[in-house]
Design a protein around this motif. Structure first.
Motif, PDB file in Angstrom:
ATOM      1  N   ALA A 194      21.676 -57.221  37.247  1.00 25.53           N
ATOM      2  CA  ALA A 194      20.959 -57.491  38.501  1.00 25.53           C
ATOM      3  C   ALA A 194      20.041 -56.312  38.756  1.00 25.53           C
ATOM      4  O   ALA A 194      20.319 -55.187  38.332  1.00 25.53           O
ATOM      5  CB  ALA A 194      21.932 -57.662  39.665  1.00 25.53           C
ATOM      6  N   GLY A 195      18.955 -56.583  39.438  1.00 22.63           N
ATOM      7  CA  GLY A 195      18.045 -55.508  39.787  1.00 22.63           C
ATOM      8  C   GLY A 195      16.621 -56.004  39.866  1.00 22.63           C
ATOM      9  O   GLY A 195      16.376 -57.201  40.050  1.00 22.63           O
ATOM     10  N   PHE A 196      15.698 -55.077  39.699  1.00 20.60           N
ATOM     11  CA  PHE A 196      14.302 -55.321  40.031  1.00 20.60           C
ATOM     12  C   PHE A 196      13.360 -55.285  38.839  1.00 20.60           C
ATOM     13  O   PHE A 196      13.552 -54.535  37.893  1.00 20.60           O
ATOM     14  CB  PHE A 196      13.838 -54.268  41.042  1.00 20.60           C
ATOM     15  N   LEU A 197      12.308 -56.094  38.960  1.00 17.24           N
ATOM     16  CA  LEU A 197      11.142 -56.059  38.088  1.00 17.24           C
ATOM     17  C   LEU A 197       9.911 -56.043  38.988  1.00 17.24           C
ATOM     18  O   LEU A 197       9.917 -56.649  40.050  1.00 17.24           O
ATOM     19  CB  LEU A 197      11.055 -57.306  37.203  1.00 17.24           C
ATOM     20  N   ASP A 198       8.895 -55.384  38.555  1.00 15.65           N
ATOM     21  CA  ASP A 198       7.592 -55.468  39.219  1.00 15.65           C
ATOM     22  C   ASP A 198       6.594 -54.822  38.282  1.00 15.65           C
ATOM     23  O   ASP A 198       6.520 -53.609  38.183  1.00 15.65           O
ATOM     24  CB  ASP A 198       7.572 -54.755  40.568  1.00 15.65           C
TER      25      ASP A 198
ATOM     26  N   TRP B 149       1.708 -59.974  38.406  1.00 21.70           N
ATOM     27  CA  TRP B 149       3.076 -60.187  38.881  1.00 21.70           C
ATOM     28  C   TRP B 149       3.028 -60.302  40.391  1.00 21.70           C
ATOM     29  O   TRP B 149       2.273 -59.563  41.036  1.00 21.70           O
ATOM     30  CB  TRP B 149       3.962 -59.022  38.438  1.00 21.70           C
ATOM     31  N   PRO B 150       3.833 -61.174  40.983  1.00 16.29           N
ATOM     32  CA  PRO B 150       3.679 -61.435  42.420  1.00 16.29           C
ATOM     33  C   PRO B 150       4.232 -60.353  43.345  1.00 16.29           C
ATOM     34  O   PRO B 150       3.941 -60.366  44.536  1.00 16.29           O
ATOM     35  CB  PRO B 150       4.433 -62.749  42.610  1.00 16.29           C
ATOM     36  N   GLY B 151       5.034 -59.435  42.849  1.00 19.54           N
ATOM     37  CA  GLY B 151       5.588 -58.383  43.696  1.00 19.54           C
ATOM     38  C   GLY B 151       6.960 -57.961  43.208  1.00 19.54           C
ATOM     39  O   GLY B 151       7.413 -58.368  42.131  1.00 19.54           O
ATOM     40  N   LEU B 152       7.625 -57.147  43.991  1.00 16.79           N
ATOM     41  CA  LEU B 152       8.942 -56.625  43.637  1.00 16.79           C
ATOM     42  C   LEU B 152       9.935 -57.777  43.587  1.00 16.79           C
ATOM     43  O   LEU B 152      10.231 -58.400  44.602  1.00 16.79           O
ATOM     44  CB  LEU B 152       9.384 -55.574  44.659  1.00 16.79           C
ATOM     45  N   GLU B 153      10.444 -58.041  42.383  1.00 15.32           N
ATOM     46  CA  GLU B 153      11.327 -59.184  42.175  1.00 15.32           C
ATOM     47  C   GLU B 153      12.759 -58.735  41.937  1.00 15.32           C
ATOM     48  O   GLU B 153      13.031 -57.886  41.094  1.00 15.32           O
ATOM     49  CB  GLU B 153      10.866 -60.007  40.964  1.00 15.32           C
ATOM     50  N   LEU B 154      13.676 -59.333  42.685  1.00 14.25           N
ATOM     51  CA  LEU B 154      15.105 -59.128  42.496  1.00 14.25           C
ATOM     52  C   LEU B 154      15.654 -60.291  41.683  1.00 14.25           C
ATOM     53  O   LEU B 154      15.424 -61.455  42.027  1.00 14.25           O
ATOM     54  CB  LEU B 154      15.819 -59.064  43.848  1.00 14.25           C
ATOM     55  N   GLY B 155      16.346 -59.983  40.600  1.00 18.37           N
ATOM     56  CA  GLY B 155      16.957 -61.017  39.781  1.00 18.37           C
ATOM     57  C   GLY B 155      18.410 -60.711  39.492  1.00 18.37           C
ATOM     58  O   GLY B 155      18.851 -59.568  39.621  1.00 18.37           O
TER      59      GLY B 155
ATOM     60  N   LEU C 102       5.012 -71.465  45.268  1.00 19.06           N
ATOM     61  CA  LEU C 102       5.141 -71.641  43.823  1.00 19.06           C
ATOM     62  C   LEU C 102       4.364 -70.548  43.093  1.00 19.06           C
ATOM     63  O   LEU C 102       3.368 -70.029  43.613  1.00 19.06           O
ATOM     64  CB  LEU C 102       4.595 -72.998  43.388  1.00 19.06           C
ATOM     65  N   TRP C 103       4.812 -70.248  41.896  1.00 20.92           N
ATOM     66  CA  TRP C 103       4.158 -69.262  41.041  1.00 20.92           C
ATOM     67  C   TRP C 103       4.131 -69.831  39.635  1.00 20.92           C
ATOM     68  O   TRP C 103       5.159 -70.280  39.116  1.00 20.92           O
ATOM     69  CB  TRP C 103       4.950 -67.952  41.074  1.00 20.92           C
ATOM     70  N   ASP C 104       2.977 -69.821  39.015  1.00 20.17           N
ATOM     71  CA  ASP C 104       2.868 -70.281  37.638  1.00 20.17           C
ATOM     72  C   ASP C 104       3.172 -69.129  36.703  1.00 20.17           C
ATOM     73  O   ASP C 104       2.434 -68.148  36.650  1.00 20.17           O
ATOM     74  CB  ASP C 104       1.468 -70.838  37.351  1.00 20.17           C
ATOM     75  N   ASP C 105       4.274 -69.268  35.982  1.00 22.57           N
ATOM     76  CA  ASP C 105       4.754 -68.246  35.056  1.00 22.57           C
ATOM     77  C   ASP C 105       4.607 -68.771  33.634  1.00 22.57           C
ATOM     78  O   ASP C 105       4.435 -69.973  33.414  1.00 22.57           O
ATOM     79  CB  ASP C 105       6.230 -67.954  35.377  1.00 22.57           C
ATOM     80  N   GLU C 106       4.710 -67.906  32.656  1.00 21.85           N
ATOM     81  CA  GLU C 106       4.629 -68.336  31.256  1.00 21.85           C
ATOM     82  C   GLU C 106       5.710 -69.351  30.912  1.00 21.85           C
ATOM     83  O   GLU C 106       5.574 -70.119  29.960  1.00 21.85           O
ATOM     84  CB  GLU C 106       4.689 -67.138  30.315  1.00 21.85           C
ATOM     85  N   ASP C 107       6.814 -69.365  31.666  1.00 19.63           N
ATOM     86  CA  ASP C 107       7.895 -70.314  31.446  1.00 19.63           C
ATOM     87  C   ASP C 107       7.759 -71.558  32.321  1.00 19.63           C
ATOM     88  O   ASP C 107       8.706 -72.328  32.449  1.00 19.63           O
ATOM     89  CB  ASP C 107       9.248 -69.648  31.692  1.00 19.63           C
TER      90      ASP C 107
END
Length: 188
Positions: free
Chosen positions: A92-96, A101-107, A165-170
């Motif tokens: 768990a944690g963050f990507l940005d 990229w749309p912003g600080l993402e928590l996954g 919505l966000w269009d991602d490579e997936d």
């Protein structure tokens, strides 16, 4: 050091977060088999692009990627250790990323044996609080595939609401969002 190798710089200090049942910590080399199991599980990867990789080399590369983000951005993904067993059960944690990229993402991602126990919400809450308190984030996002009802439920438990919505490579992803003000208002 072995073979005449020496450390070129000080080791990276990744903060450790502790909850009632979990420890969020930096990865260790011995975590590679658990990360390989996570990366290689088709059910886990179904909501993350569908690509599986059970190799220890791939697991080690994933751990290095998450650890490097701590160095470059001051945040990243933690390994989630279950206190009762001492086993790594997910991350768990963050990507940005600084581009597209749309912003600080928590996954959050857990091995299936640990689904339905509230661990994703517990780890997510600890990381979310750290993101607002330590990083000073104004908004935290979670990018979730529309069919991933379990992660949408976790986002709701964390106080997030659907944003856009966000269009991602997936493919199309839902962005769930929590602002600092809404987070602060929900604090005890």
């Amino acid at each position: 050091m072995t073979d005449g190798l020496r450390r070129a710089c000080a080791p990276l200090e990744i903060p450790v977060l502790e909850t009632a049942r979990l420890i969020l910590r930096g990865y260790r080399a011995e975590d590679a088999p658990a990360v390989a199991a996570l990366q290689g599980d088709a059910e886990v990867q179904r909501h993350m692009g569908g690509r599986t990789d059970t190799s220890l080399r791939g697991a080690y590369a994933k751990m290095l990627n998450h650890t490097a983000l701590w160095h470059f951005r001051g945040f990243g993904k933690w390994g989630i250790e279950e206190k009762a067993s001492g086993n790594l059960i997910g991350r768990a944690g963050f990507l940005d990323y600084p581009y597209e990229w749309p912003g600080l993402e928590l996954g959050w991602t857990l091995l299936p044996a640990f689904w339905g126990k509230g661990y994703a919400s517990e780890a997510g809450r600890a990381a979310l609080d750290w993101g607002f308190e330590t990083l000073g984030a104004d908004r935290v996002l979670s990018m979730i595939q529309p069919a991933n009802a379990a992660s949408i439920n976790v986002a709701r438990k964390l106080g997030m609401t659907y944003w856009r919505l966000w269009d991602d490579e997936d493919g199309p992803q839902q962005l769930w969002s929590l602002t600092r003000d809404t987070w602060a208002a929900s604090r005890p």
